[in-house]
Write an enzyme that holds these catalytic residues in place. Structure first.
Site, PDB file in Angstrom:
ATOM      1  N   HIS B  64     -12.443 -24.819 -24.958  1.00 61.71           N
ATOM      2  CA  HIS B  64     -11.835 -26.074 -25.391  1.00 61.71           C
ATOM      3  C   HIS B  64     -12.728 -26.849 -26.354  1.00 61.71           C
ATOM      4  O   HIS B  64     -13.949 -26.857 -26.215  1.00 61.71           O
ATOM      5  CB  HIS B  64     -11.381 -26.930 -24.207  1.00 61.71           C
ATOM      6  CG  HIS B  64     -12.461 -27.501 -23.356  1.00 61.71           C
ATOM      7  ND1 HIS B  64     -13.047 -28.714 -23.614  1.00 61.71           N
ATOM      8  CD2 HIS B  64     -13.049 -27.045 -22.221  1.00 61.71           C
ATOM      9  CE1 HIS B  64     -13.944 -28.987 -22.681  1.00 61.71           C
ATOM     10  NE2 HIS B  64     -13.975 -27.986 -21.831  1.00 61.71           N
ATOM     11  N   ASP B 167     -20.442 -29.230 -22.890  1.00 58.09           N
ATOM     12  CA  ASP B 167     -19.099 -28.974 -22.341  1.00 58.09           C
ATOM     13  C   ASP B 167     -18.084 -29.413 -23.387  1.00 58.09           C
ATOM     14  O   ASP B 167     -17.830 -30.590 -23.540  1.00 58.09           O
ATOM     15  CB  ASP B 167     -18.956 -29.764 -21.039  1.00 58.09           C
ATOM     16  CG  ASP B 167     -17.566 -29.668 -20.427  1.00 58.09           C
ATOM     17  OD1 ASP B 167     -16.749 -28.871 -20.914  1.00 58.09           O
ATOM     18  OD2 ASP B 167     -17.298 -30.406 -19.464  1.00 58.09           O
ATOM     19  N   GLU B 199      -8.372 -30.234 -22.787  1.00 59.42           N
ATOM     20  CA  GLU B 199      -8.730 -29.619 -21.513  1.00 59.42           C
ATOM     21  C   GLU B 199      -9.196 -30.685 -20.530  1.00 59.42           C
ATOM     22  O   GLU B 199      -8.866 -30.648 -19.354  1.00 59.42           O
ATOM     23  CB  GLU B 199      -9.831 -28.575 -21.719  1.00 59.42           C
ATOM     24  CG  GLU B 199     -10.108 -27.690 -20.493  1.00 59.42           C
ATOM     25  CD  GLU B 199     -11.162 -28.255 -19.533  1.00 59.42           C
ATOM     26  OE1 GLU B 199     -11.322 -27.700 -18.441  1.00 59.42           O
ATOM     27  OE2 GLU B 199     -11.828 -29.279 -19.866  1.00 59.42           O
ATOM     28  N   GLU B 200      -9.962 -31.630 -21.043  1.00 64.38           N
ATOM     29  CA  GLU B 200     -10.596 -32.625 -20.167  1.00 64.38           C
ATOM     30  C   GLU B 200      -9.591 -33.553 -19.488  1.00 64.38           C
ATOM     31  O   GLU B 200      -9.928 -34.264 -18.558  1.00 64.38           O
ATOM     32  CB  GLU B 200     -11.621 -33.450 -20.959  1.00 64.38           C
ATOM     33  CG  GLU B 200     -12.803 -32.641 -21.513  1.00 64.38           C
ATOM     34  CD  GLU B 200     -13.770 -32.176 -20.426  1.00 64.38           C
ATOM     35  OE1 GLU B 200     -13.537 -32.450 -19.246  1.00 64.38           O
ATOM     36  OE2 GLU B 200     -14.766 -31.513 -20.791  1.00 64.38           O
ATOM     37  N   ASP B 222     -16.207 -21.574 -20.534  1.00 64.38           N
ATOM     38  CA  ASP B 222     -16.482 -22.986 -20.277  1.00 64.38           C
ATOM     39  C   ASP B 222     -17.820 -23.089 -19.541  1.00 64.38           C
ATOM     40  O   ASP B 222     -18.453 -22.067 -19.243  1.00 64.38           O
ATOM     41  CB  ASP B 222     -15.340 -23.596 -19.432  1.00 64.38           C
ATOM     42  CG  ASP B 222     -15.166 -25.089 -19.677  1.00 64.38           C
ATOM     43  OD1 ASP B 222     -16.151 -25.749 -20.055  1.00 64.38           O
ATOM     44  OD2 ASP B 222     -14.044 -25.597 -19.472  1.00 64.38           O
ATOM     45  N   HIS B 308     -21.082 -33.514 -17.904  1.00 63.83           N
ATOM     46  CA  HIS B 308     -20.436 -34.791 -18.241  1.00 63.83           C
ATOM     47  C   HIS B 308     -21.432 -35.947 -18.357  1.00 63.83           C
ATOM     48  O   HIS B 308     -21.028 -37.102 -18.387  1.00 63.83           O
ATOM     49  CB  HIS B 308     -19.309 -35.161 -17.259  1.00 63.83           C
ATOM     50  CG  HIS B 308     -18.050 -34.375 -17.508  1.00 63.83           C
ATOM     51  ND1 HIS B 308     -16.827 -34.744 -17.016  1.00 63.83           N
ATOM     52  CD2 HIS B 308     -17.832 -33.250 -18.224  1.00 63.83           C
ATOM     53  CE1 HIS B 308     -15.915 -33.862 -17.408  1.00 63.83           C
ATOM     54  NE2 HIS B 308     -16.504 -32.947 -18.134  1.00 63.83           N
TER      55      HIS B 308
END
Lengths: 370, 338, 364
Positions: B64, B167, B199-200, B222, B308
């Site tokens: 992503h 990410d 995606e998130e 990922d 994150h």
């Protein structure tokens, strides 16, 4: 379009009849009947799909042209309500919610109970304040404690009117109030206003042919309130190039709300969403609608909060993806028997949809470039 | 390919979910020479197709492009910017960070005074861009524009690197690496390189892409969490121990066939691998598995610490292992390579 | 009596197979042998759904889908520890309260037994009665670490040991009746329906990934089949002292039919009529916004699939000693047979959906 003359009473009576119709999720037939009757008087072709959605179609331009564009416009017919899950030996009905209803708007309300064909009046009973302990008075009654009283005296007599699995909707009044009587109060404004707007747009466009080579599918959908989304199967069927979702959005423009949590203001126009919990809306589509509203003098406001979700969530992810716009009438006290919206915002919703369809050529010629 | 340079270049283009135009333009330039066709679909996924002879199993490889961030929802009278999170923001990790808007406006994201970390949420955070008034702020930022925590990438010891948003720009880098590896190889079935959007916020882009191409196999690239930091949740996955072959995360249980195949290919080719069971977090794998007719779905992950946050940390050796294993897997689908 | 014995055997054979979500492949061969005989065709899709087709022999017949998921809850190895112990995680919803001192089977490259450790009282921390989290529990295998690393690495599925016993009143107890008891009853019901009576081509889908994946496993199979209408059969919580009455059905009184905003009202009412016509015992349960079964996923496939949700009452759900009534299972078998043979249903729901006059294409 700014000079258009509206028949205010006609629009209000349409919103009234639609919003007062019985149609909790899964039992939308009374609303379906009203809409089908209206479509018949407009002589617009329509169909039902397997899910129960009504799909009406208007075709513009040369129907033999290859690569005609398709727009899907949708509003949902269902409303939040209850389902009966037990009939006790005193003849009271116990129930569970269908869709999200706030605990504070249930107790003591009038309801209609039944399956759509025959409806019975009832009241959601509430323990008298005299019987509540002090700490109980400050809390909403739990759903498990609430029950519906239709006046029956025992299980058998109650079961003649409704049974486990029967539906319940609020029984509410429609009225207008406030300055110029521009505030509308009714149940189920979510989303019968959207249904009304679609019917009026259909009426306005039915005999015109200024939209290019275009098919517009107007979908009156089922089952939005439980997230199952009849709109999804309609989108699967249609595979549109652009989808317009007509909705209401809960706003907090009331006394005491801090400015960043008001979401939108009643009377300031229809809301366009940037993002909600189910969808991030495309920039090209938002910009197109914003500039169109400016050109046409239609009141449009950007929703200033990220909350909720609607059929756009399932439509935009359907098939190989669909570009989607959500246009919502800001509404106070959503999902209660007394929703409040502003008639001017309704008109803005109706007008922007009509304008988008009329000017969709401009949008489509822009996106093909990217 | 210089994997560090490539990754850093990708990291430095902010692109939150739903607003991936920036990163998409950059990746498009890189992938176009390695594929036969390149598309952008209705949701904005970038899809590059390397055509096969048409007789083998098709495969979709997906990473992503989007990252978590903030969407401007309101500007108050004093010019402070209220935002909503886009994707799973850890507010404690985000607090007191430098941020930058899509137009390059710099600022800081901070909580209101006196709010305790346990109560952190979008409603008590704001971005301060140093504006003196609402008017001044509105000249720089409009409602609907996004911010991200300022991207950085740095080398640490060995092959370790640190920064954001690893990410999933690390996954995008891996995918580009695989495309390079496969460029001169023959493939029987079509290969779809999908750089997915959104995606998130719930794996939305990969769903529509998988629907459109209906691949027989799908493989997701990922990051995954690790169990190698003090006080962390128990997890048999460590930075530096190789490509993580996903068995399960909270959204998917990978097809047993693809797990078995990946393990045996790794062993044959002496590629460093480990098995991954992630108990919290989901990936595009789930949507590819169930979209349309479905696909035989699996995933290769780059073990990453502090996901994150602004200091995500991974090992480039693990990313290289993912490239080697991913490429070998795709080759194994073609006749003559089996 | 013969039917009863046959159904009981089928249920126990099917439930005894190992089919933990994601590892349904383990029982594949046995499954096809047990079920396949009564059907014309069989295939497995990319997700692991098994589709058994029985044709009615007429052209352009409606496609009737009967769904019963065949995956089961279970566990999975997450770490191999010293001393022959394994750490594990749950697959699907498992109640921590039943785990300590339970008998388990590890399905690695070899299959072997184990016991979930129960911490002795003097080693426990926290308040009395506190349950440890699953991540802190261990399985005792009695094997050495090298053996475990080789045969049962991270990702190896684990099941409860299954044992079937008869209780009073025709009830049976054992593991995995959720949902393979329904799957067996469905297979048997369709198998026994004579071909001439079938109202359409019948697709029995034994679906994977129901206990995980938010009940999505059925979607690819249904997308492929594009059924005209469907029935989802799954177990339903049965009445017991601890459960609220309005959320349960009574064991031994037949099948349950769910009334829900999430299923098709007309098909549900038609199924109710069918039961009354054919003297099939049923009770109604309200599942207002969600049935908690595959019904919701099936409902929204392509242009929508009218679906009715039918349940088999079951006690002790998601334990290794679930309890069902054989009488109910027989009733379910009969309902499914009548469902796939009903001309009325085929008449009402068997129409093809077009978008006005156009044929609809859904892509690949």
């Amino acid at each position: 379009m700014a000079n258009k003359i509206y028949d205010r009473e006609k629009s209000l009576s349409l919103i009234k009849s639609l919003s007062l119709a019985f149609g909790p999720t899964g039992c939308e037939e009374p609303v379906v009947e009203l809409i089908e009757k209206k479509l018949e008087t407009l002589s617009v072709p329509f169909m039902r799909d397997r899910m129960g959605n009504i799909i009406a179609r208007l075709r513009f331009g040369d129907i033999k042209v290859e690569g005609r564009r398709k727009i899907m416009v949708s509003a949902h017919m269902d409303e939040v309500g209850f389902m009966i899950n037990e009939v006790d030996d005193k003849g009271y009905f116990h129930m569970d919610t269908v869709g999200g209803i706030d605990g504070s708007v249930m107790a003591g309300r009038k309801v209609l109970v039944g399956d759509g064909k025959r409806l019975t009046c009832g009241v959601i009973a509430s323990t008298a304040i005299h019987h509540k302990k002090k700490d109980e008075r400050s809390k909403a009654e739990k759903l498990e404690k609430l029950y519906i009283d239709i006046g029956a005296t025992d299980r058998e007599s109650a079961k003649q009117y409704a049974d486990i699995g029967s539906f319940v909707a609020f029984d509410s009044e429609f009225y207008t109030f406030g300055k110029n009587r521009s505030f509308i109060k009714s149940k189920a404004l979510d989303d019968r206003m959207g249904c009304a707007a679609m019917l009026e747009v259909i009426e306005a466009l039915a005999d015109t042919d200024v939209c290019g080579d275009l098919d517009v599918y107007f979908c009156f959908t089922v089952r939005e309130e439980i997230g199952l989304s009849g709109a999804l199967t309609a989108a699967n069927l249609i595979r549109p190039d652009l989808a317009l979702v007509l909705e209401t959005t809960a706003v907090g423009d009331i006394e005491g709300a801090s400015p960043e949590k008001r979401v939108a203001e009643l009377g300031e126009g229809v809301c366009i969403s940037l993002m909600d919990r189910s969808t991030i809306y495309g920039r090209a589509e938002i910009d197109f609608v914003l500039s169109l509203a400016r050109q046409e003098g239609i009141a449009l406001q950007v929703k200033k909060y990220v909350s909720g979700g609607n059929d756009a969530g399932s439509i935009h992810k359907s098939g190989s993806g669909v570009k989607t716009v959500a246009l919502s009438v800001p509404t106070r006290y959503l999902h209660s028997p007394s929703c409040v919206a502003n008639f001017e915002d309704y008109l803005a919703q109706r007008d922007i949809v009509e304008a988008i369809i009329r000017k969709s050529n401009e949008y489509f010629s822009d996106v093909t470039l990217s | 390919m210089n994997i560090y340079k490539e990754l850093k270049e990708l990291c430095l283009v902010p692109s939150v979910s739903g607003r991936e135009e920036g990163i998409r333009g950059l990746i498009k330039k890189k992938i176009a020479p390695l594929a036969d066709e390149v598309y952008i679909d209705a949701l904005g996924n970038l899809i590059a197709v390397k055509k096969g002879s048409g007789e083998g199993a098709s495969v979709m490889l997906c990473a992503h492009m989007d990252e978590i961030g903030f969407l401007t929802t309101f500007i108050d009278v004093d010019g402070r910017i209220r935002v909503s999170n886009v994707g799973g923001i850890g507010w404690a990790a985000a607090s007191y960070s430098k941020v930058v808007s899509e137009k390059g406006v710099k600022g800081v994201i901070v909580p209101e005074e006196k709010v305790k970390p346990n109560d952190y949420s979008s409603s008590n955070f704001y971005i301060d861009i140093g504006a003196a008034s609402k008017k001044e702020a509105e000249r720089k930022v409009s409602i609907g524009e996004f911010f991200v925590v300022t991207p950085t990438v740095d080398r640490l010891l060995g092959k370790r690197i640190c920064g954001r948003p690893l990410d999933d720009r690390i996954g995008c880098t891996v995918l580009l690496g695989i495309a390079e590896e496969l460029f001169s190889a023959k493939n029987d079935g079509d290969i779809y390189y999908v750089f997915s959007v959104q995606e998130e916020v719930g794996c939305r882009g990969s769903k529509t892409a998988a629907f459109a191409f209906a691949p027989e196999y799908s493989l997701c690239f990922d990051v995954t969490a690790t169990g190698d930091t003090p006080g962390c949740e128990n997890m048999a996955c460590r930075v530096g121990d190789g490509a993580a072959i996903k068995i399960k995360d909270s959204s998917v249980i990978c097809h047993a066939e693809i797990v078995k195949k990946l393990v045996s290919i790794a062993e044959e080719n002496k590629i460093k691998y480990q098995r991954e069971i992630l108990t919290r977090g989901g990936t595009d794998t789930s949507s590819m598995q169930l979209s349309g007719r479905g696909s035989v779905a699996g995933a290769l992950s780059v073990p990453t610490r502090y996901i994150h946050s602004g200091v995500e940390l991974c090992d480039l050796g693990d990313a290289e292992a993912c490239i080697a294993l991913g490429a070998a897997f795709v080759k194994s689908l073609s006749e003559g390579n089996r | 009596m013969k039917i009863r014995e046959e159904l009981k055997n089928k249920i126990i054979s099917l439930c005894s197979m190992t089919s933990v979500s994601g590892f349904e492949g383990i029982c594949e061969d046995d499954l096809v042998v047990l079920i396949g005989g009564g059907f014309d065709e069989h295939y497995k899709d990319r997700v692991g759904n098994h589709v058994f087709v029985k044709r009615c022999g007429k052209a352009n017949a409606p496609r009737i889908l009967v769904d019963a998921h065949y995956d089961e809850i279970g566990m999975m190895v997450t770490e191999v520890c010293d001393g022959g112990f394994l750490k594990f995680t749950n697959i699907g919803g498992i109640d921590r309260a039943i785990l300590a001192a339970s008998d388990v089977v590890i399905h690695g490259s070899e299959t072997f037994d184990g016991v979930i450790a129960s911490t002795p009282p003097h080693l426990r921390q926290g308040e009395e009665g506190d349950l440890p989290e699953i991540k802190d529990m261990i399985i005792d295998t009695g094997m050495d670490k090298e053996y475990l690393l080789k045969t049962a690495p991270v990702g190896t599925p684990v099941t409860f040991r299954k044992r079937y016993t008869e209780l009073l009143g025709g009830q049976i107890s054992g593991a995995s009746f959720d949902n393979k008891a329904c799957a067996a009853a469905a297979a048997y019901g369709i198998e026994r329906a004579e071909r001439e009576r079938l109202a359409g081509d019948v697709y029995l889908v034994l679906s994977a990934y129901e206990e995980t994946s938010h009940m999505g496993g059925i979607s690819p199979a249904a997308f492929d089949i594009e059924p005209h209408y469907a029935m989802v059969v799954d177990v339903n919580l049965a009445d017991c002292p601890a459960a609220p009455k309005r959320e349960t059905v009574t064991l031994g009184e037949g099948v349950s039919i769910s009334k829900s905003a999430a299923t098709d009202k007309r098909l549900t009412e038609a199924t109710e009529r069918l039961c009354k016509d054919k003297d099939i015992a049923f009770s109604i349960i309200a599942a207002a916004s969600s049935t908690g079964t595959n019904a919701a996923s099936l409902n929204i496939i392509r242009a929508g699939v009218p679906v009715v949700d039918v349940g088999l009452p079951l006690k002790n759900m998601h334990t290794y000693n679930e309890v069902i009534s054989l009488d109910d299972a027989l009733t379910l078998r009969r309902l499914i047979e009548e469902f796939v043979c009903s001309r009325e249903l085929a008449e009402e729901f068997g129409r093809t959906v077009e978008l006005f006059d156009e044929e609809v294409s859904y892509g690949k």
